[in-house]
Design a protein around this motif. Structure first.
Motif, PDB file in Angstrom:
ATOM      1  N   ALA A 144       0.828  -1.212   0.000  1.00  0.00           N
ATOM      2  CA  ALA A 144       0.000   0.000   0.000  1.00  0.00           C
ATOM      3  C   ALA A 144       0.856   1.253   0.000  1.00  0.00           C
ATOM      4  CB  ALA A 144      -0.925  -0.007   1.212  1.00  0.00           C
ATOM      5  N   LEU A 145       1.962   1.230   0.731  1.00  0.00           N
ATOM      6  CA  LEU A 145       2.858   2.389   0.785  1.00  0.00           C
ATOM      7  C   LEU A 145       3.512   2.631  -0.573  1.00  0.00           C
ATOM      8  CD1 LEU A 145       3.997   4.507   2.734  1.00  0.00           C
ATOM      9  CD2 LEU A 145       5.863   2.927   3.236  1.00  0.00           C
ATOM     10  N   CYS A 146       3.921   1.567  -1.258  1.00  0.00           N
ATOM     11  CA  CYS A 146       4.505   1.729  -2.590  1.00  0.00           C
ATOM     12  C   CYS A 146       3.497   2.322  -3.568  1.00  0.00           C
ATOM     13  CB  CYS A 146       5.011   0.383  -3.099  1.00  0.00           C
ATOM     14  SG  CYS A 146       6.437  -0.276  -2.198  1.00  0.00           S
ATOM     15  N   TYR A 147       2.254   1.871  -3.493  1.00  0.00           N
ATOM     16  CA  TYR A 147       1.200   2.414  -4.353  1.00  0.00           C
ATOM     17  C   TYR A 147       1.014   3.905  -4.069  1.00  0.00           C
ATOM     18  CZ  TYR A 147      -3.198   2.241  -7.024  1.00  0.00           C
ATOM     19  OH  TYR A 147      -4.182   2.432  -7.958  1.00  0.00           O
ATOM     20  N   LEU A 148       0.996   4.268  -2.785  1.00  0.00           N
ATOM     21  CA  LEU A 148       0.799   5.667  -2.419  1.00  0.00           C
ATOM     22  C   LEU A 148       1.960   6.533  -2.892  1.00  0.00           C
ATOM     23  CD1 LEU A 148      -0.856   7.793  -0.891  1.00  0.00           C
ATOM     24  CD2 LEU A 148       0.372   7.146   1.180  1.00  0.00           C
ATOM     25  N   VAL A 149       3.186   6.056  -2.737  1.00  0.00           N
ATOM     26  CA  VAL A 149       4.350   6.821  -3.195  1.00  0.00           C
ATOM     27  C   VAL A 149       4.295   7.016  -4.702  1.00  0.00           C
ATOM     28  CG1 VAL A 149       6.862   6.769  -3.432  1.00  0.00           C
ATOM     29  CG2 VAL A 149       5.811   6.184  -1.247  1.00  0.00           C
ATOM     30  N   ALA A 150       3.847   5.992  -5.446  1.00  0.00           N
ATOM     31  CA  ALA A 150       3.703   6.146  -6.891  1.00  0.00           C
ATOM     32  C   ALA A 150       2.701   7.243  -7.229  1.00  0.00           C
ATOM     33  CB  ALA A 150       3.283   4.810  -7.515  1.00  0.00           C
ATOM     34  N   VAL A 151       1.610   7.318  -6.466  1.00  0.00           N
ATOM     35  CA  VAL A 151       0.619   8.382  -6.680  1.00  0.00           C
ATOM     36  C   VAL A 151       1.232   9.745  -6.381  1.00  0.00           C
ATOM     37  CG1 VAL A 151      -1.549   9.345  -5.821  1.00  0.00           C
ATOM     38  CG2 VAL A 151      -1.367   6.894  -6.279  1.00  0.00           C
ATOM     39  N   LEU A 152       2.011   9.840  -5.294  1.00  0.00           N
ATOM     40  CA  LEU A 152       2.623  11.111  -4.929  1.00  0.00           C
ATOM     41  C   LEU A 152       3.634  11.550  -5.981  1.00  0.00           C
ATOM     42  CD1 LEU A 152       3.216  10.634  -1.083  1.00  0.00           C
ATOM     43  CD2 LEU A 152       1.304  11.741  -2.239  1.00  0.00           C
ATOM     44  N   LEU A 153       4.405  10.604  -6.517  1.00  0.00           N
ATOM     45  CA  LEU A 153       5.391  10.950  -7.549  1.00  0.00           C
ATOM     46  C   LEU A 153       4.709  11.410  -8.830  1.00  0.00           C
ATOM     47  CD1 LEU A 153       8.000   8.082  -7.049  1.00  0.00           C
ATOM     48  CD2 LEU A 153       8.259  10.496  -6.448  1.00  0.00           C
ATOM     49  N   THR A 154       3.568  10.821  -9.142  1.00  0.00           N
ATOM     50  CA  THR A 154       2.816  11.247 -10.329  1.00  0.00           C
ATOM     51  C   THR A 154       2.290  12.667 -10.170  1.00  0.00           C
ATOM     52  OG1 THR A 154       2.153   8.954 -10.718  1.00  0.00           O
ATOM     53  CG2 THR A 154       0.881  10.665 -11.832  1.00  0.00           C
ATOM     54  N   GLY A 155       1.892  13.021  -8.951  1.00  0.00           N
ATOM     55  CA  GLY A 155       1.430  14.374  -8.673  1.00  0.00           C
ATOM     56  C   GLY A 155      -0.060  14.562  -8.822  1.00  0.00           C
ATOM     57  N   THR A 156      -0.698  13.722  -9.607  1.00  0.00           N
ATOM     58  CA  THR A 156      -2.147  13.795  -9.780  1.00  0.00           C
ATOM     59  C   THR A 156      -2.728  12.388  -9.676  1.00  0.00           C
ATOM     60  OG1 THR A 156      -1.981  13.597 -12.188  1.00  0.00           O
ATOM     61  CG2 THR A 156      -2.043  15.829 -11.260  1.00  0.00           C
ATOM     62  N   VAL A 157      -4.016  12.329  -9.421  1.00  0.00           N
ATOM     63  CA  VAL A 157      -4.695  11.039  -9.329  1.00  0.00           C
ATOM     64  C   VAL A 157      -6.110  11.199  -9.865  1.00  0.00           C
ATOM     65  CG1 VAL A 157      -5.489  11.467  -6.961  1.00  0.00           C
ATOM     66  CG2 VAL A 157      -5.278   9.119  -7.782  1.00  0.00           C
ATOM     67  N   THR A 158      -6.533  10.233 -10.655  1.00  0.00           N
ATOM     68  CA  THR A 158      -7.901  10.228 -11.153  1.00  0.00           C
ATOM     69  C   THR A 158      -8.787   9.493 -10.156  1.00  0.00           C
ATOM     70  OG1 THR A 158      -7.597   8.155 -12.370  1.00  0.00           O
ATOM     71  CG2 THR A 158      -7.042  10.205 -13.513  1.00  0.00           C
ATOM     72  N   VAL A 159     -10.085   9.619 -10.354  1.00  0.00           N
ATOM     73  CA  VAL A 159     -11.010   8.962  -9.445  1.00  0.00           C
ATOM     74  C   VAL A 159     -10.877   7.446  -9.537  1.00  0.00           C
ATOM     75  CG1 VAL A 159     -12.911   8.967 -11.117  1.00  0.00           C
ATOM     76  CG2 VAL A 159     -13.413   8.907  -8.662  1.00  0.00           C
ATOM     77  N   TRP A 160     -10.531   6.928 -10.723  1.00  0.00           N
ATOM     78  CA  TRP A 160     -10.387   5.480 -10.875  1.00  0.00           C
ATOM     79  C   TRP A 160      -9.127   4.975 -10.186  1.00  0.00           C
ATOM     80  CZ3 TRP A 160     -14.911   4.118 -12.035  1.00  0.00           C
ATOM     81  CH2 TRP A 160     -15.696   4.861 -12.913  1.00  0.00           C
ATOM     82  N   ALA A 161      -8.047   5.742 -10.290  1.00  0.00           N
ATOM     83  CA  ALA A 161      -6.818   5.344  -9.598  1.00  0.00           C
ATOM     84  C   ALA A 161      -6.999   5.390  -8.086  1.00  0.00           C
ATOM     85  CB  ALA A 161      -5.660   6.250 -10.025  1.00  0.00           C
ATOM     86  N   ALA A 162      -7.717   6.411  -7.595  1.00  0.00           N
ATOM     87  CA  ALA A 162      -7.969   6.501  -6.157  1.00  0.00           C
ATOM     88  C   ALA A 162      -8.861   5.359  -5.689  1.00  0.00           C
ATOM     89  CB  ALA A 162      -8.612   7.851  -5.826  1.00  0.00           C
ATOM     90  N   ALA A 163      -9.872   5.030  -6.495  1.00  0.00           N
ATOM     91  CA  ALA A 163     -10.758   3.926  -6.127  1.00  0.00           C
ATOM     92  C   ALA A 163     -10.012   2.595  -6.140  1.00  0.00           C
ATOM     93  CB  ALA A 163     -11.952   3.872  -7.077  1.00  0.00           C
ATOM     94  N   SER A 164      -9.065   2.429  -7.060  1.00  0.00           N
ATOM     95  CA  SER A 164      -8.292   1.187  -7.079  1.00  0.00           C
ATOM     96  C   SER A 164      -7.392   1.086  -5.856  1.00  0.00           C
ATOM     97  CB  SER A 164      -7.461   1.101  -8.359  1.00  0.00           C
ATOM     98  OG  SER A 164      -6.468   2.114  -8.390  1.00  0.00           O
ATOM     99  N   PHE A 165      -6.868   2.222  -5.387  1.00  0.00           N
ATOM    100  CA  PHE A 165      -6.082   2.210  -4.153  1.00  0.00           C
ATOM    101  C   PHE A 165      -6.954   1.805  -2.969  1.00  0.00           C
ATOM    102  CE2 PHE A 165      -4.293   4.735  -0.520  1.00  0.00           C
ATOM    103  CZ  PHE A 165      -3.182   3.935  -0.319  1.00  0.00           C
ATOM    104  N   LEU A 166      -8.165   2.352  -2.917  1.00  0.00           N
ATOM    105  CA  LEU A 166      -9.091   1.991  -1.850  1.00  0.00           C
ATOM    106  C   LEU A 166      -9.475   0.518  -1.915  1.00  0.00           C
ATOM    107  CD1 LEU A 166     -10.902   2.923   0.512  1.00  0.00           C
ATOM    108  CD2 LEU A 166     -12.619   3.596  -1.178  1.00  0.00           C
TER     109      LEU A 166
END
Length: 580
Positions: free
Chosen positions: A234-256
């Motif tokens: 989960a932490l690796c997924y979150l860091v990837a989102v932070l490095l990207t700088g933006t997140v779509t609703v689908w990417a956020a829902a997949s993290f959830l």
């Protein structure tokens, strides 16, 4: 075990006494100063170079406040209707109160804000433990959820509700831009780091000291590796989102949705362990299965929401229970002091816990809960309030007719409406308190000149995690091997829930509000630092514990504490560098 129950009860009483005294002092000071600020008719001033621009909320206000010479000028600036938003909206304008009410005594203003911060921490934690957890436990029983599922869903939600709601509020406040969104991100990562290093480290040291390193408690390997590896993923997924700088609703829902995979994994693990145990018993082996590290392992959760190992005997409430001893004068005085903090929630949150059951309070909560919902709704028009009053009267009449004075409803159908109402109103109260807490924390950061993300990673994380520290250490010291196992399980499975569900829900809601545009994730260096040290702490535990035979000892505990001290050193160093 009796000592543990007394310890937890003393902790609750001491916290209630401190919060009540702080509340009384703050109310007296705030009431005087709010009246003084309302009488202040000084002309408002503005910072012309800033007021006409569209800038980040908080950043432009902070620059304007720093450019003004004294508290009086800042008070006049904050009184201007045209000044940009400085902090997320709360029920109190803390910046104006500080600069206009405490202009001649800023030290008194700082003390009052600190005391009010303690009161909000207490109210948020007490609401989650006394009402939210009780409703979730009752729903788990009424819905007949298997223990493996209840532990990683409802009970985890109850224990992690302060962190989850603080994150949701921070991302929702002011569009979740700037420092306000940083508070939510930093508080969750800071809380996960604190629990998985400081709390886990102290638990390991206490368990080793109590039993000696040679006879240290042995932790079940499979569940520990599963929980730590899931948190790392989960932490690796979150860091990837932070490095990207933006997140779509689908990417956020997949993290959830990662947590749904974790629930499936826990359920599979639980079924396999149960099948293995049945096979052993069928072969005539009476050896009990090893204590699992699932959050769902059947645990007793006390009235404050803290997990306890199973008691050796069942406890039942009967009509022959002796009456409670008569309260002393000091206890009555403490109850009177605590009543302003206790009564508003008691009168609006339906509660059918057997040891707190009161038909009068139940009817009152049925009457007043719809009114509270209507009062904080938008728009709160007279028609909405009248409709809520009518609904409350009908619910109160039904409650008075359907409930008995001696005991709460006992049937499943009779309990479900009360449990659902208690859950809803507990969420509402927790959300209101978390919203006020975030607004106060951002205001304190602006007053002190400290980034709100740093306060979120430290002060907010500490406040939400101190209960875990006290309860888990007590379990490790006095709960035997099962208590230490439970404490270690909570140190990793709890942060996993808060990280995935707390941040996943916050990002999903924030991205959904901007759909189809992507959501710019508010992250600064503190988020990457917290994530890096969290990964270091998890890697240390994942390497050291299996290498030392899954035994809790001082090597594990001291190493985890060093990781957190390194995080604090880096954060304080960056704070000093930015201030110089």
């Amino acid at each position: 075990m009796a000592f543990l129950h007394r310890l937890l009860k003393c902790r609750r009483n001491a916290a209630a006494a401190v919060a009540s005294a702080s509340f009384l002092v703050v109310v007296l000071v705030f009431s005087v100063l709010l009246a003084a600020t309302r009488r202040d008719d000084s002309p408002a001033i503005a910072a012309p170079s800033l007021l006409g621009e569209e800038e980040e909320p908080g950043a432009s206000c902070e620059a304007a406040l720093r450019s003004l010479p004294d508290h009086a000028a800042r008070c006049r600036y904050l009184s201007s209707p045209r000044h940009p938003p400085c902090a997320p909206a709360g029920y109190v304008d803390y910046l104006r109160l500080f600069y206009c009410g405490f202009g001649r005594a800023p030290w008194l203003g700082g003390a009052a804000l600190a005391l009010w911060l303690l009161v909000l921490f207490y109210l948020l934690g007490d609401t989650a433990s006394q009402y939210f957890c009780a409703s979730l436990e009752g729903l788990s029983e009424a819905l007949r959820l298997p223990p493996a599922i209840a532990g990683v869903t409802l009970l985890s939600l109850g224990n992690g509700s302060p962190d989850v709601l603080s994150s949701v509020v921070a991302f929702a406040a002011g569009g979740a831009e700037g420092d306000v969104g940083d508070v939510g991100l930093s508080s969750v990562l800071g809380g996960a780091l604190f629990v998985s290093t400081v709390v886990a480290g102290v638990v390991a040291i206490v368990a080793a000291r109590r039993r000696g390193d040679a006879a240290a408690v042995t932790i079940e390997r499979r569940g520990f590796v599963r929980d730590v590896c899931f948190l790392l993923v989960a932490l690796c997924y979150l860091v990837a989102v932070l490095l990207t700088g933006t997140v779509t609703v689908w990417a956020a829902a997949s993290f959830l949705s990662l947590y749904a995979a974790y629930i499936l994994l826990v359920w599979t693990s639980h079924c396999c362990a149960a099948a293995a145990e049945d096979e052993e018993l069928g072969d005539g082996n009476k050896k009990p299965a090893a204590h699992n590290s699932d959050l769902a392992a059947p645990l007793l959760v006390d009235g404050h929401g803290d997990a306890l190992p199973p008691l050796p005997v069942a406890i039942s409430c009967k009509a022959t229970t002796p009456p409670a001893p008569q309260k002393t004068f000091s206890q009555r005085a403490l109850d009177a002091l605590h009543s302003p903090l206790y009564l508003p929630r008691r009168l609006t949150i339906p509660d059918i816990a057997a040891h707190r059951w009161s038909k009068r309070y139940a009817v009152a909560s049925a009457l007043l809960a719809p009114l509270l919902l209507a009062a904080i709704s938008y728009p709160s028009t007279p028609a909405v309030l009248l409709s809520a009053a009518a609904a409350g009267a009908l619910l109160a009449a039904a409650a008075a007719h359907a409930t008995a004075s001696a005991a709460p409803p006992a049937t499943r159908c009779g309990r479900l409406p009360w449990l659902a109402g208690g859950f809803l109103m507990s969420v509402l109260w927790s959300y209101m308190l978390a919203r006020e807490l975030v607004a106060l924390l951002v205001a304190i950061g602006l007053v002190a000149g400290v980034k709100a993300s740093l306060l979120g990673a430290t002060v907010l994380a500490w406040g939400n995690s101190l209960g875990d520290l006290v309860a888990d250490v007590a379990l490790a010291a006095h709960g035997g091997a099962a208590g230490a196992q439970t404490a270690v399980s909570g140190c990793y499975a709890g942060p996993a829930f808060n990280t995935v569900v707390g941040l996943g829900l916050s990002l999903t809601l924030a991205a959904g509000a901007r759909y189809p545009r992507a959501y710019a994730v508010p992250a600064d260096a503190s988020a990457y630092q917290a994530a890096g040290f969290l990964a270091a702490g998890l890697a240390w535990a994942l390497v050291v514990l299996p290498a030392r035979g899954m035994r809790l000892d001082r090597v594990l505990g001291v190493g985890l504490l060093v990781v957190y001290l390194g995080f604090l050193a880096v954060r304080l160093g960056s704070l000093g560098a930015s201030g110089s």
